[in-house]
Design a protein around this motif. Structure first.
Motif, PDB file in Angstrom:
ATOM      1  N   ARG A 102     -18.546 -64.139 -21.964  1.00 19.13           N
ATOM      2  CA  ARG A 102     -17.813 -63.408 -23.003  1.00 19.13           C
ATOM      3  C   ARG A 102     -18.778 -62.781 -24.010  1.00 19.13           C
ATOM      4  O   ARG A 102     -18.581 -61.657 -24.465  1.00 19.13           O
ATOM      5  N   ILE A 103     -19.806 -63.538 -24.366  1.00 18.13           N
ATOM      6  CA  ILE A 103     -20.809 -63.008 -25.295  1.00 18.13           C
ATOM      7  C   ILE A 103     -21.504 -61.786 -24.685  1.00 18.13           C
ATOM      8  O   ILE A 103     -21.651 -60.746 -25.332  1.00 18.13           O
ATOM      9  N   ARG A 104     -21.872 -61.900 -23.436  1.00 17.89           N
ATOM     10  CA  ARG A 104     -22.584 -60.780 -22.786  1.00 17.89           C
ATOM     11  C   ARG A 104     -21.679 -59.559 -22.659  1.00 17.89           C
ATOM     12  O   ARG A 104     -22.122 -58.427 -22.825  1.00 17.89           O
ATOM     13  N   GLY A 142     -19.163 -58.849 -24.682  1.00 20.64           N
ATOM     14  CA  GLY A 142     -19.029 -58.307 -26.039  1.00 20.64           C
ATOM     15  C   GLY A 142     -20.237 -57.473 -26.429  1.00 20.64           C
ATOM     16  O   GLY A 142     -20.113 -56.418 -27.067  1.00 20.64           O
ATOM     17  N   LEU A 143     -21.402 -57.942 -26.017  1.00 30.87           N
ATOM     18  CA  LEU A 143     -22.640 -57.212 -26.315  1.00 30.87           C
ATOM     19  C   LEU A 143     -22.774 -55.942 -25.484  1.00 30.87           C
ATOM     20  O   LEU A 143     -23.612 -55.096 -25.786  1.00 30.87           O
ATOM     21  N   GLY A 144     -21.965 -55.836 -24.441  1.00 34.27           N
ATOM     22  CA  GLY A 144     -22.090 -54.695 -23.546  1.00 34.27           C
ATOM     23  C   GLY A 144     -23.168 -54.889 -22.493  1.00 34.27           C
ATOM     24  O   GLY A 144     -23.565 -53.951 -21.811  1.00 34.27           O
ATOM     25  N   ALA A 172     -13.128 -60.153 -25.547  1.00 37.64           N
ATOM     26  CA  ALA A 172     -14.566 -60.153 -25.854  1.00 37.64           C
ATOM     27  C   ALA A 172     -14.926 -59.087 -26.868  1.00 37.64           C
ATOM     28  O   ALA A 172     -16.010 -59.142 -27.456  1.00 37.64           O
ATOM     29  N   GLY A 173     -14.045 -58.133 -27.091  1.00 42.13           N
ATOM     30  CA  GLY A 173     -14.346 -57.093 -28.061  1.00 42.13           C
ATOM     31  C   GLY A 173     -13.132 -56.221 -28.332  1.00 42.13           C
ATOM     32  O   GLY A 173     -12.318 -55.979 -27.428  1.00 42.13           O
TER      33      GLY A 173
END
Lengths: 591, 591
Positions: A26-28, A30-32, A66-67
């Protein structure tokens, strides 16, 4: 869809935001740094934090958001929502699941296409029949659905000391129930007299919930002033019983979440709407249905209908939506939902516009579960069962013979469309000391038969308002809150047969006339729920209603009215298996 | 008051709303069946639910509110508040208790008369020195006060992998800490790079908090866009680092509680106030101080100062008060407080008016604890101790000799009033290859000495901005976040002596000049907190500041500036016991 529906599509609440690999992904996303599973583009997001609408994309990974914003994300699947409005899934924070007569899987089929992604059920109906085990069965029967079904631990089983329920839920059972991940707190404390009398058996349940840091629901119809102060002081922080402006105003001022109720039985929205529009409730309100029948859900929809009504009346749609998502989620500690924001569950409702609020698509945990009214959830037949819960002694017609001590009797007066009854005194027709039906009178016999332990306990009374012309009987195994068998009719023979018609299918509604079973709606799951599809249940419900009407009954909802005549927490007169009870005076009546 | 202060005046959070007899009494008092302990009459109550003011009485029983309204109650003691305004006690939801240099009992003395009845401390300072044991000591030292001191479980101890802290708080320690009744969640996740890199050691702490259904605090200075999306997606739901409008706007939109910070070190309120006034933060904001010094608390007050400022700027006082009571209470799961309503803790602030917000009286758990600025809390001297935490090897002046490889060196550039530093390159004066002070340069030597295990690890660097004229050194055992000894000065002799002056009292601030100890503020409690009265600490703090100024230092808060030079999570250059670290490039510098 049925073959592709994964067994773990919907995870239990106990599984939190993510396990490590999913949180990492999810973090990745969100970071794209990597593509998500789903990207909604060309959307107007209803932001519950700012109560504004924002043009944004929503990227989803493993069922979680995630975003949300104008950032440039990618995903395996991209959906252009065509400028539609993306809102968080709607939550009905006070329902009795059993009132729908449906298994959770069928309720899901009905409400999810209308935008509901979670309900909070006080399942005290099954609690009264089967106790903790019954609630556990409903928890099991509501796994793996696109509708998250939460529960409150039933606080009043039995509802009063004057009832014969199938089970008792005491303090220890409450403590046990509060350990279940999907049980959010203590359900509506209906036994207000016990609170005001500071009865330990009631207060210890409240303390158990407070020690577990859980929310406690209220149930305080028409309560204001010092009685309300004391009730709120005891810990109840939500209430769905306001039927007057002053009552709702006082409750909101004291901090209660005013759950404005509009279901099949009670309609309070029209009355309370001015308070919402005036801002007098602040944001201490939400919309609930409490008790709603399956055909009303099919006909009306669910919360979408209520949202539409208040938006048309002038409530800003962003606010209206916040009140059925973020507000109940916060109140009940559902911190994983209620907003379209990163780190929240991807439970989304997409509507075409903000006035009609026509639901286009619904996503649950990032998965499309309804499209243009079509339900895309699991098609498997539910296999959880709760059978053989109707236990009666050998009965004959003599069980239904009433011999009043006087020819003027107290009669339970049904008021159409209301749960309260009127205490009437009627001069009745007697033959050889036994009550007999008179076509001129609109007074019928009514009986409550203990059905959990075949104790043979039968309460008899008289009721007005059903409108029988000459023959017939209506019987039901749904009889709040103890769910004994309740039957009303003009003669012992039809009443006996109606009870037997229910008993032989493990519960349900039955209409008998002149010795013949006219219609029946079987409810074999604890005598409360059907095992059939929602469509079938609705047809059967219409059939028993029409059959009741054919006997002369003019009530819109005869089985609904019948089922509440046994509830001795609502004034004025009610009938239990122990006889007629005067709720106002808190005393038994001798007929 | 001291002799009458009962040992159980303030109960632990684990003790919920009431035990049975108290709950029973509260109900009876609310009903008016028996008198309460205290009745406030002639009051204007600030209702956080409706954000309106209502004329009302407040009746209190056993420290809890039993009724709020125009009902006619009685009580053993009746106080006419003369039309003043009764508000819920104020909550500073993000503080580092250790920044006040005071024991909790002394902090209570300072802030309670200003209306603060609860704080939420991320005590990662003591966490870095003594780990879980240190936090437990502060929990113990904050029992039985009129100020409820809550904690968050420190998420970043040590703050980074490049620090030498006295303890490590790993996932198991977090799980352990989250079991403490007064620990509300996971403290500010400062190690943003670890989140973005999805490092398991960091994410497992987040998961631990989510599994425990607790809130997670963020710390995301200047973070916007995808980096913020990913950070919020990971679970952080509050942030106190916004220093720009755009940053705060983005955080509120994504659902973060924007903790507008205005303390001794950072002042963000002026910048963010327009957003509050425009309604762009919705109700997703509150006021916090983060790091505040004891003399600022004495001079300015606490949250009352910030409330006054925003009310004068145009925020409705009812809203302003709600944002420092109900809003943080809800966010952090403190469901027993944050409102003047039945069933809530009687933590009350009574103000003379709603513009100046001058605090007249403060009640904690129904007990008067401050009146017209006079503190009425316990006078007992705190006996909890955390001594002997400064462990140094045998040092001599050679420890403070820097021999750069080139005459142009990277220098840590202090920016007055800010925590970030500038990476400077300066041509420095060398003698026989050793750096020597030049009065023309405003460059001083700075050293960080590991003090937890006497490892002998010493980092050396150069710093500009302290303004030493010729002689002297400043040393501190407060050095975020590892709290090693940090010392800056013009020559090895003064620096050595300053370090020794701290070590011999178990920690503190010291100013040395020309071989003489000029002033010292001892902080023997873990090298972080004084054991003295607040007044004494403030005097000592002024004395060390004046002494620093006498050496030429022009910084308003030289020890504050010094203490943050060791924190390698804030750009650009910082110094740890391992040397100079470039936070932007995440690399060590070779001098």
């Amino acid at each position: 869809m049925s073959t592709t529906w994964p067994a773990d599509a919907y995870r239990e609440m106990s599984e939190t935001a993510a396990d490590l690999p999913k949180l990492q992904r999810r973090i990745r996303v969100g970071l794209g740094e990597e593509p998500g599973d789903l990207l909604l583009v060309n959307a107007q997001v209803v932001n519950v934090f700012t109560a504004r609408v924002e043009p944004a994309s929503v990227v989803i990974a493993d069922g979680w958001i995630a975003g949300v914003g104008q950032e440039n994300w990618s995903a395996k699947e991209v959906i252009d929502v065509g400028g539609r409005y993306v809102a968080p899934g709607w939550i009905d924070s006070h329902m009795h699941l059993e009132s729908t007569l449906l298994l959770p899987s069928e309720l899901s089929r009905l409400v999810v296409p209308h935008g509901t992604t979670a309900i909070i059920s006080d399942s005290h109906e099954i609690g009264n029949v089967l106790g903790v085990h019954g609630i556990d069965l409903l928890i099991k029967a509501s796994q793996n659905l696109p509708l998250d079904v939460f529960f409150m631990a039933s606080s009043c089983v039995p509802a009063t000391a004057w009832e014969d329920a199938g089970a008792i839920i005491g303090v220890e059972e409450i403590e046990e129930l509060l350990k279940r991940p999907r049980i959010l707190g203590l359900a509506e404390v209906m036994d207000m007299p016990a609170v005001w009398k500071a009865e330990p058996y009631m207060l210890e349940k409240i303390l158990a919930a407070q020690h577990a840091r859980r929310v406690i629901d209220g149930h305080a119809p028409s309560v204001v002033g010092k009685a309300l102060q004391a009730y709120v002081a005891a810990g109840m922080r939500a209430d769905h019983e306001s039927s007057s402006v002053e009552e709702a105003r006082q409750k909101a001022r004291l901090g209660m979440l005013v759950q404005v109720r509009d279901g099949s039985i009670a309609h309070n929205l029209d009355t309370l709407l001015p308070l919402i529009l005036d801002g007098e409730l602040g944001d201490r309100w939400t919309l609930v249905t409490d008790d709603i029948l399956p055909d009303d859900l099919r006909r009306w929809g669910h919360l979408d209908r209520l949202l539409r009504q208040i938006v048309k009346a002038g409530v800003r749609p962003e606010v209206a939506i916040r009140q059925v998502s973020w507000v109940p989620a916060q109140h009940y500690g559902l911190t994983d939902r209620g907003a379209v924001a990163p780190g929240y569950r991807a439970d989304l409702v997409i509507v075409d516009d903000l006035s009609e609020l026509h639901v286009w698509q619904v996503y649950k945990n990032g998965r499309l579960v309804a499209h243009e009214g079509k339900y895309l959830g699991p098609e498997e037949v539910q296999t959880v069962r709760a059978e053989n819960t109707v236990h009666l002694p050998r009965l004959d017609e003599n069980a239904f013979r009433l011999r009043p001590t006087a020819s003027t009797c107290p009669v339970i007066g049904v008021i159409p469309g209301q749960l309260i009854t009127r205490r009437e005194h009627r001069c009745v027709r007697l033959q050889n000391g036994e009550w007999v039906f008179s076509p001129d009178e609109d007074v019928a016999l009514i009986a409550s038969i203990e059905r959990h332990r075949a104790s043979g306990r039968i309460g008899l009374g008289l009721v007005s308002g059903f409108g029988f012309r000459r023959h017939g009987a209506l019987a039901s195994s749904v009889a709040h809150d103890s769910h004994n068998i309740i039957v009303t009719g003009t003669n012992p023979s039809d009443m006996l047969q109606a009870v037997q018609a229910i008993a032989e299918v493990g519960g349900g509604f039955a209409v008998v006339s002149e010795g013949r079973l006219v219609e029946r709606l079987p409810l074999p799951f604890a005598g409360l729920l059907s095992l059939e599809r929602a469509e079938t249940v609705c047809e059967q419900l219409h059939a028993v209603r029409r059959a009741a009407q054919s006997l002369g009954c003019t009530l819109a909802c005869p089985f609904g009215a019948l089922s509440f005549l046994a509830l001795p927490v609502i004034p004025e007169l009610k009938l239990t298996a122990r006889g007629v009870f005067d709720v106002v005076r808190q005393e038994w009546l001798q007929l």
